[in-house]
Motif scaffolding. Sequence first.
Motif, PDB file in Angstrom:
ATOM      1  N   PRO A   1      -0.230   4.183 -13.958  1.00 39.44           N
ATOM      2  CA  PRO A   1      -0.080   5.469 -14.663  1.00 39.44           C
ATOM      3  C   PRO A   1       0.889   5.328 -15.829  1.00 39.44           C
TER       4      PRO A   1
ATOM      5  N   THR B   1      -3.051  -2.048  -8.989  1.00 39.54           N
ATOM      6  CA  THR B   1      -2.103  -1.057  -9.502  1.00 39.54           C
ATOM      7  C   THR B   1      -1.434  -1.559 -10.775  1.00 39.54           C
TER       8      THR B   1
ATOM      9  N   ARG C   1       0.837  -1.222   0.000  1.00 45.50           N
ATOM     10  CA  ARG C   1       0.000   0.000   0.000  1.00 45.50           C
ATOM     11  C   ARG C   1       0.858   1.253   0.000  1.00 45.50           C
TER      12      ARG C   1
ATOM     13  N   THR D   1       2.021   1.728  -3.555  1.00 39.15           N
ATOM     14  CA  THR D   1       0.984   2.246  -4.453  1.00 39.15           C
ATOM     15  C   THR D   1       0.702   3.724  -4.201  1.00 39.15           C
ATOM     16  N   GLU D   2       0.889   4.168  -2.958  1.00 39.66           N
ATOM     17  CA  GLU D   2       0.731   5.602  -2.679  1.00 39.66           C
ATOM     18  C   GLU D   2       1.798   6.412  -3.389  1.00 39.66           C
ATOM     19  N   GLN D   3       3.031   5.873  -3.464  1.00 39.93           N
ATOM     20  CA  GLN D   3       4.105   6.580  -4.169  1.00 39.93           C
ATOM     21  C   GLN D   3       3.871   6.612  -5.674  1.00 39.93           C
ATOM     22  N   VAL D   4       3.192   5.574  -6.180  1.00 36.75           N
ATOM     23  CA  VAL D   4       2.964   5.505  -7.627  1.00 36.75           C
ATOM     24  C   VAL D   4       2.086   6.670  -8.089  1.00 36.75           C
ATOM     25  N   ARG D   5       1.229   7.148  -7.225  1.00 35.74           N
ATOM     26  CA  ARG D   5       0.322   8.227  -7.615  1.00 35.74           C
ATOM     27  C   ARG D   5       1.052   9.542  -7.875  1.00 35.74           C
ATOM     28  N   ILE D   6       2.239   9.685  -7.321  1.00 35.19           N
ATOM     29  CA  ILE D   6       2.979  10.949  -7.471  1.00 35.19           C
ATOM     30  C   ILE D   6       3.791  10.888  -8.758  1.00 35.19           C
TER      31      ILE D   6
END
Length: 594
Positions: A130, A125, A88, A91-96
């Motif tokens: 992205p 993810t 998790r 996946t939070e880092q992937v959003r940036i």
Amino acid sequence: MGQLHITNTLKNAIKNNQLAQAFLFCGPRGVGKTTCARILAKTINCENLSAETEACGVCPSCRAFLNGNSFNVHELDAASNNSVDDIRSLTEQVRIPPQAGRYKIYIIDEVHMLSQAAFNAFLKTLEEPPSYAIFILATTEKHKILPTILSRCQIFDFNRIKVDDMAHHLAGIAKKENVTYDADGLHVIAQKADGGLRDALSMFDQIVSFSNRNITYKAVIDNLNILDYDYYFKVTDHLLNEDIASTLLVFDEILVNGFDGNNFITGLASHFRNLLVGKDTATLKLLEVSEGIRNRYMEQCKKTSASFLLTGLNIANQCDLNYRNSKNQRLQVEISLIKICHITSALNLANTAPDEVVKKKPNPVIGNAAALPAQTPVKQPNAVVQTPSTPTIPAYPAPAIPTIPVIQMPVAAVQVQNDAAPATFQAAPPAKPKILIKKLLNNGSLIPNLNDLASTSVAGEDNAPQYVSGDMKEHFSSEDLLLAWNKYAQDILKENKMSIYTLMHANEPVLKDNFQVEVIVDNRIQENLLVHEKVDLLNRLRVELQNFKIDLIVRYVEKNEKKQLYTSHDKYQHLVAKNPNLDDLRKRFNLDLS
């Protein structure tokens, strides 16, 4: 190193801007999966790619990567971070999105160590990443990864690095580090690494320190505790010369130097394999050795035959299988070496001896020793009877048998006295041994032909010898047959062959027409046991009953209503089938069957 099929594909993907969203690098340990993932991550974000699609190493992205402070490359060790919370966080880092550069690359090493829940959390993810995110997964156990993960990755299988490529790479490192080296020593390091360059580099560093920056063949085998090639070449020469004493002395020297007997016998099998491979120029490339050792193999290949090598491989393999369970492991290896020493004599004997004197033991499943054609006895002209009242008894010439050091077959003249007039006969044939060479080789026992037992002694040592003609058909009753059958079973019991004794005791023979002896058994195992013993059993029955027309027929009946004897093991298996907990009870209290 040695992964051109992967590096060329990745270079073309970068050049054509056709990068996948997820890569999976799988293969054995130490072949460069994680290193390749880091190089790919560095190359993807390089601002000044070379013509060969290599990273420049001077742009800000490359310098940040080399310094270990790149914000676009994130590496996660799944072996120690395999929980749902770790995924998790990723996946939070992937959003940036990336602040500099085009892509953010996430390297997950040992991805198969992720828990089931972590895989499920990562799947969403990976399904819809992205456009700027690229995942590079590395694992040594691809079969442990979920199929849904595999279907969303480009899979690259890394190969084991070849010995020659690894030795060449180590030679390049030695030149850069000003380390003197021996090509044979580097080849030994590469072979010991078993396809993993990381292991090869670790051994290389160790030996550089051990040898004071002078890598020699002697330093490598001493440091890595490897048996020298010279031992195997020397032992093979002694085996070819049938020099048992020298062979055992070399083996003793190997044990004194601290090597294990199992290590030696497996190494000898590999040596025989290399000799077999070296006999054909088409397979010569399979010899993963240095040029100097290759020439020695080529020289020794000329002295050995394919039959010797194949038989030696079989004996060495059987020794390897039986070594762990043997109570006297050294004796196990020594017996195998003695067997290999006699291979040449056995092969020569099989090639030169007449077919009617020595034949190979038939396959117990296919062959039928009793079905061999009968040999017509040849009368000797010199066997003249001096008195008409004395019946004519033909004398058979002793067959010409090649001399074997461990087998002596003396021929003695025999005189038979008669009350009316003495009659002197020519030298009677010797009583042939029941088995000429018994199990000299594991899978090629040489035995005399049953129908060649034209003159076999059936008298005791104290009585005058009597001989039975090869065409004798003395009639006998079922009681005589059963008596001879039980007598043989008692002799088998003295040899500790309990399985054969129990089988013969529980299954009585039935006398049929034309001297056919039928035995009915209950299963295929009993049938195979009796077929294995058929040659010796028929030999005894024919001599005891003075009838060389006897034949043994083993018949397997599935539903046999006659009573049978059960061993303790059979009874135990019957009880375990009814209650499996009984086996757990035996194992827990370490109980034995009585």
